[in-house]
Design an enzyme around this catalytic site. Structure first.
Site, PDB file in Angstrom:
ATOM      1  N   HIS A  76     -17.012 -34.188  41.984  1.00 23.07           N
ATOM      2  CA  HIS A  76     -17.260 -33.965  40.559  1.00 23.07           C
ATOM      3  C   HIS A  76     -16.040 -33.326  39.902  1.00 23.07           C
ATOM      4  CE1 HIS A  76     -21.461 -34.489  41.753  1.00 23.07           C
ATOM      5  NE2 HIS A  76     -21.812 -34.483  40.479  1.00 23.07           N
ATOM      6  N   ASN A  91     -13.365 -29.666  48.580  1.00 24.19           N
ATOM      7  CA  ASN A  91     -14.462 -29.900  47.634  1.00 24.19           C
ATOM      8  C   ASN A  91     -15.664 -29.012  47.927  1.00 24.19           C
ATOM      9  OD1 ASN A  91     -15.955 -31.288  45.539  1.00 24.19           O
ATOM     10  ND2 ASN A  91     -17.006 -32.415  47.160  1.00 24.19           N
TER      11      ASN A  91
END
Length: 350
Positions: free
Chosen positions: A158, A190
């Protein structure tokens, strides 16, 4: 990569040599050459450009020195009758984000979000009801696809995190479009350091009533150890190859004091798309905003006058807090530590 190297890399430009194609004229068969010779010996012409079947070419019309013709003899823009070549940015305005998509890399140019203390306290959305999806507003031949990430070795990372859009289910769902994703290293980035960095941005709302964040990928050159030249090299995932894997990611943070025409604490960070130890200081990744602009080809604060600017990391402690993943998800509003206090550290698991 140090802050100095980031600034140098961002400002460096590489001259790309284009191969030229030579046009060959007057090459024909021996038979054609023979026929041409016969015609020349039997026909007398005053203009060497004329033949028995074609008129002589028009004589050039001389123009006075430095003169400009009233009507240009060509129309390059006439190609638009067949379509506009681009580039097209595919601007997306969703309730939780605004973004610009790069059709070449199949990643966003940038994704912008806005968080406030109130937006982070609302819990109308649940990520368990959200699903990754292709962005059908982008033409099929240019979009990132779910299959591109399958067994790629990278997370669907994201750019605007789902945790910043809990205020409604629609807001959260909009963050799961692949136009809000880039391939990111999972363990160590991440799911670890990058997640701690996102948590730092949320904790800024404990000090500022309004925080705006622009996030996106970078493809930075690296010096070749053999010849010393700088080159841009990145992986492309998918079968066939479709989505570029960024070498770095940036965040530009605008922490607003909430007053009309008030001060804005500005911070810019560039992180490598790689495993980062949790004890690495966040300020090691702070760079001038201009360095991100030169590396990305974008402008972030051209309309923000210097008199309104403050330096974010001089106003608050730019440091991460490392916690268990589940605990971090439950307590997004833990305030940043005081200046000079090192980040708390504990093992990370997911």
């Amino acid at each position: 990569m140090s802050k100095f190297t980031i600034a140098v890399v961002a400002g460096a430009s590489a001259a790309v040599g284009a191969a030229t194609t030579a046009a060959l004229y007057g090459i024909g068969s021996k038979k054609e050459s023979s026929a041409s010779t016969i015609a020349t010996t039997t026909t007398t012409v005053s203009n060497p450009g004329a033949t028995r079947t074609t008129p002589p070419p028009p004589a050039p019309v001389p123009l006075p020195r430095n003169a400009v013709p009233l009507q240009p003899p060509v129309d390059p823009a006439g190609v638009f009758q067949y379509g506009f070549p681009g580039p097209v940015s595919d601007i997306r305005n969703a309730c939780s984000l605004t973004s610009s998509f790069n059709r070449t890399t199949r990643n966003p140019h940038w994704v912008a979000e806005h968080i406030t203390p109130a937006s982070l306290l609302m819990t109308g959305g649940d990520r368990r009801h959200s699903y990754f999806a292709e962005d059908e507003s982008i033409p099929e031949k240019f979009r990132a696809k779910l299959k591109d990430y399958f067994r790629s070795g990278y997370d669907r990372g994201h750019q605007v995190p789902a945790a910043d859009a809990k205020w409604s289910q629609e807001a959260m769902d909009s963050t799961f479009a692949l136009s809000n994703m880039c391939p990111q290293v999972g363990d160590g980035f991440n799911r670890d350091y990058w997640a701690h960095f996102e948590d730092f941005c949320r904790r800024l709302t404990s000090f500022y009533p309004s925080v705006r964040i622009v996030t996106g990928p970078l493809y930075l050159p690296k010096r070749d150890p053999v010849d010393g030249k700088w080159r841009v090299s990145y992986e492309v995932v998918g079968h066939p190859p479709n989505v570029a894997v960024p070498t770095h990611f940036y965040k530009v943070v605008f922490a607003e004091d909430g007053k009309t025409g008030g001060k804005v604490s500005l911070g810019a960070f560039v992180l490598p798309n790689d495993r980062i130890p949790n004890d690495k200081p966040l300020q090691d990744f702070e760079v001038p905003v201009e360095a991100v602009e030169r590396a990305s080809g974008l402008e972030f604060a051209s309309l923000l006058p210097p008199a309104r600017r403050k330096k974010l990391c001089q106003e608050v402690s730019c440091s991460i807090i490392v916690k268990e993943y589940a605990e971090r998800q439950r307590t997004p509003l833990t305030p940043p530590p005081a200046k000079g206090i090192a980040a708390q550290a504990s093992p990370i698991q997911k």
